[in-house]
Design a protein around this motif. Sequence first.
Motif, short mmCIF file in Angstrom:
data_model
loop_
_atom_site.label_atom_id
_atom_site.label_comp_id
_atom_site.label_asym_id
_atom_site.label_seq_id
_atom_site.Cartn_x
_atom_site.Cartn_y
_atom_site.Cartn_z
N ALA A 190 38.91 23.89 31.35
CA ALA A 190 40.26 24.30 30.97
C ALA A 190 40.89 25.23 32.00
CB ALA A 190 40.23 24.96 29.61
N GLY A 191 40.18 25.48 33.08
CA GLY A 191 40.72 26.34 34.12
C GLY A 191 40.59 27.82 33.84
N ILE A 192 39.81 28.16 32.81
CA ILE A 192 39.71 29.57 32.45
C ILE A 192 38.56 30.25 33.20
CG2 ILE A 192 39.28 31.15 30.55
CD1 ILE A 192 40.59 29.08 28.72
N GLY A 193 37.39 29.64 33.21
CA GLY A 193 36.25 30.25 33.86
C GLY A 193 36.19 29.90 35.32
N THR A 194 36.15 30.93 36.18
CA THR A 194 36.03 30.71 37.61
C THR A 194 34.92 31.58 38.17
OG1 THR A 194 37.67 32.41 38.12
CG2 THR A 194 38.48 30.16 37.88
N SER A 195 34.41 31.14 39.32
CA SER A 195 33.37 31.89 40.01
C SER A 195 33.53 31.65 41.50
CB SER A 195 31.99 31.43 39.54
OG SER A 195 30.97 32.10 40.25
N TYR A 196 33.19 32.69 42.30
CA TYR A 196 33.39 32.60 43.75
C TYR A 196 32.15 33.09 44.49
CZ TYR A 196 38.31 32.20 42.48
OH TYR A 196 39.50 31.79 41.94
N ALA A 197 31.94 32.53 45.67
CA ALA A 197 30.94 33.08 46.57
C ALA A 197 31.41 34.46 47.02
CB ALA A 197 30.77 32.17 47.77
N ASP A 198 30.47 35.35 47.25
CA ASP A 198 30.83 36.72 47.67
C ASP A 198 31.65 36.70 48.95
OD1 ASP A 198 27.70 38.30 46.62
OD2 ASP A 198 29.53 37.81 45.52
N SER A 199 31.39 35.74 49.83
CA SER A 199 32.06 35.71 51.13
C SER A 199 33.55 35.38 51.02
CB SER A 199 31.37 34.69 52.04
OG SER A 199 31.40 33.40 51.46
N VAL A 200 33.99 34.82 49.89
CA VAL A 200 35.39 34.44 49.75
C VAL A 200 36.09 35.19 48.64
CG1 VAL A 200 34.81 32.14 50.62
CG2 VAL A 200 35.08 32.51 48.15
N LYS A 201 35.35 35.96 47.88
CA LYS A 201 35.91 36.67 46.74
C LYS A 201 37.05 37.58 47.19
CE LYS A 201 32.71 37.39 43.85
NZ LYS A 201 31.51 37.93 43.15
N ARG A 217 39.80 36.58 48.47
CA ARG A 217 40.62 35.87 49.47
C ARG A 217 40.98 34.45 49.02
NH1 ARG A 217 38.52 34.59 54.29
NH2 ARG A 217 36.38 34.43 53.52
N PHE A 218 40.09 33.81 48.30
CA PHE A 218 40.28 32.43 47.85
C PHE A 218 40.53 32.42 46.35
CE2 PHE A 218 37.54 30.06 51.27
CZ PHE A 218 38.22 30.74 52.27
N THR A 219 41.34 31.45 45.91
CA THR A 219 41.60 31.26 44.49
C THR A 219 41.53 29.78 44.15
OG1 THR A 219 43.10 33.17 44.46
CG2 THR A 219 43.23 31.63 42.61
N ILE A 220 40.71 29.46 43.17
CA ILE A 220 40.60 28.08 42.70
C ILE A 220 41.45 27.92 41.45
CG2 ILE A 220 38.53 28.55 41.32
CD1 ILE A 220 37.53 25.72 42.07
N SER A 221 42.09 26.76 41.34
CA SER A 221 42.91 26.47 40.16
C SER A 221 42.89 24.96 39.92
CB SER A 221 44.35 26.96 40.36
OG SER A 221 44.96 26.28 41.45
N ARG A 222 43.34 24.57 38.75
CA ARG A 222 43.40 23.14 38.45
C ARG A 222 44.60 22.83 37.59
NH1 ARG A 222 38.03 21.58 35.55
NH2 ARG A 222 39.05 19.54 35.32
N ASP A 223 45.04 21.59 37.67
CA ASP A 223 46.13 21.10 36.84
C ASP A 223 45.65 19.82 36.19
OD1 ASP A 223 48.41 20.05 35.69
OD2 ASP A 223 49.70 20.52 37.39
N ASN A 224 45.26 19.92 34.93
CA ASN A 224 44.69 18.75 34.25
C ASN A 224 45.74 17.68 33.96
OD1 ASN A 224 42.12 19.80 34.33
ND2 ASN A 224 42.19 20.64 32.26
N THR A 225 47.01 18.03 34.01
CA THR A 225 48.06 17.03 33.79
C THR A 225 48.25 16.15 35.03
OG1 THR A 225 49.86 18.43 34.57
CG2 THR A 225 49.26 18.61 32.24
N LYS A 226 47.79 16.67 36.18
CA LYS A 226 47.94 15.92 37.44
C LYS A 226 46.59 15.54 38.05
CE LYS A 226 52.35 18.10 38.58
NZ LYS A 226 53.10 18.91 39.56
N ASN A 227 45.51 15.81 37.33
CA ASN A 227 44.16 15.48 37.82
C ASN A 227 43.89 16.06 39.20
OD1 ASN A 227 43.94 14.01 35.48
ND2 ASN A 227 43.33 12.10 36.46
N MET A 243 43.49 29.51 50.09
CA MET A 243 42.66 30.31 50.99
C MET A 243 43.55 31.23 51.80
SD MET A 243 39.95 27.39 52.25
CE MET A 243 41.15 26.56 53.29
N ASN A 244 43.38 32.51 51.62
CA ASN A 244 44.15 33.52 52.34
C ASN A 244 43.24 34.34 53.25
OD1 ASN A 244 46.44 32.69 50.86
ND2 ASN A 244 46.01 34.18 49.25
N SER A 245 43.85 35.04 54.18
CA SER A 245 43.11 35.93 55.09
C SER A 245 41.93 35.19 55.72
CB SER A 245 42.62 37.17 54.35
OG SER A 245 43.70 37.88 53.79
#
Length: 124
Positions: free
Chosen positions: A54-65, A67-77, A83-85
């Motif tokens: 549902a896009g609620i739970g996220t987790s990141y590698a320490d090296s990108v925490k 700076r990076f953001t993961i997201s999803r749109d289930n209506t568009k698959n 990715m910043n910095s």
Amino acid sequence: QVQLVESGGGLVQAGGSLRLSCAASAGTFSSYRMGWFRQAPGKEREFVARIGRAGIGTSYADSVKGRFTISRDNTKNTVHLQMNSLNPEDTAVYYCAATLKTSNLESRLPYDYWGQGTQVTVSS
């Protein structure tokens, strides 16, 4: 069966940003937990980020925490990786992956479906 197609890679200067996208063919996309992995030349494929169904739970590698953001749109698959910095150490082929499994999701092992990857190159 799920087909995944990544896009959005390219060449960027250090400090810049890129947004990767992954388009999935599955009609039941919202059933899949999604992850991003990357593989630099001569290195193992490594976990970058993951997101729950549902896009609620996220987790990141320490090296990108932070700076990076993961997201999803289930209506568009689709699933995205903002990715910043960026720095030269982020240079790699980035892969999108999908799984129905529920554990060990920061490992490659549970992911059954993989895209072909998109190249990200960060110049110094």
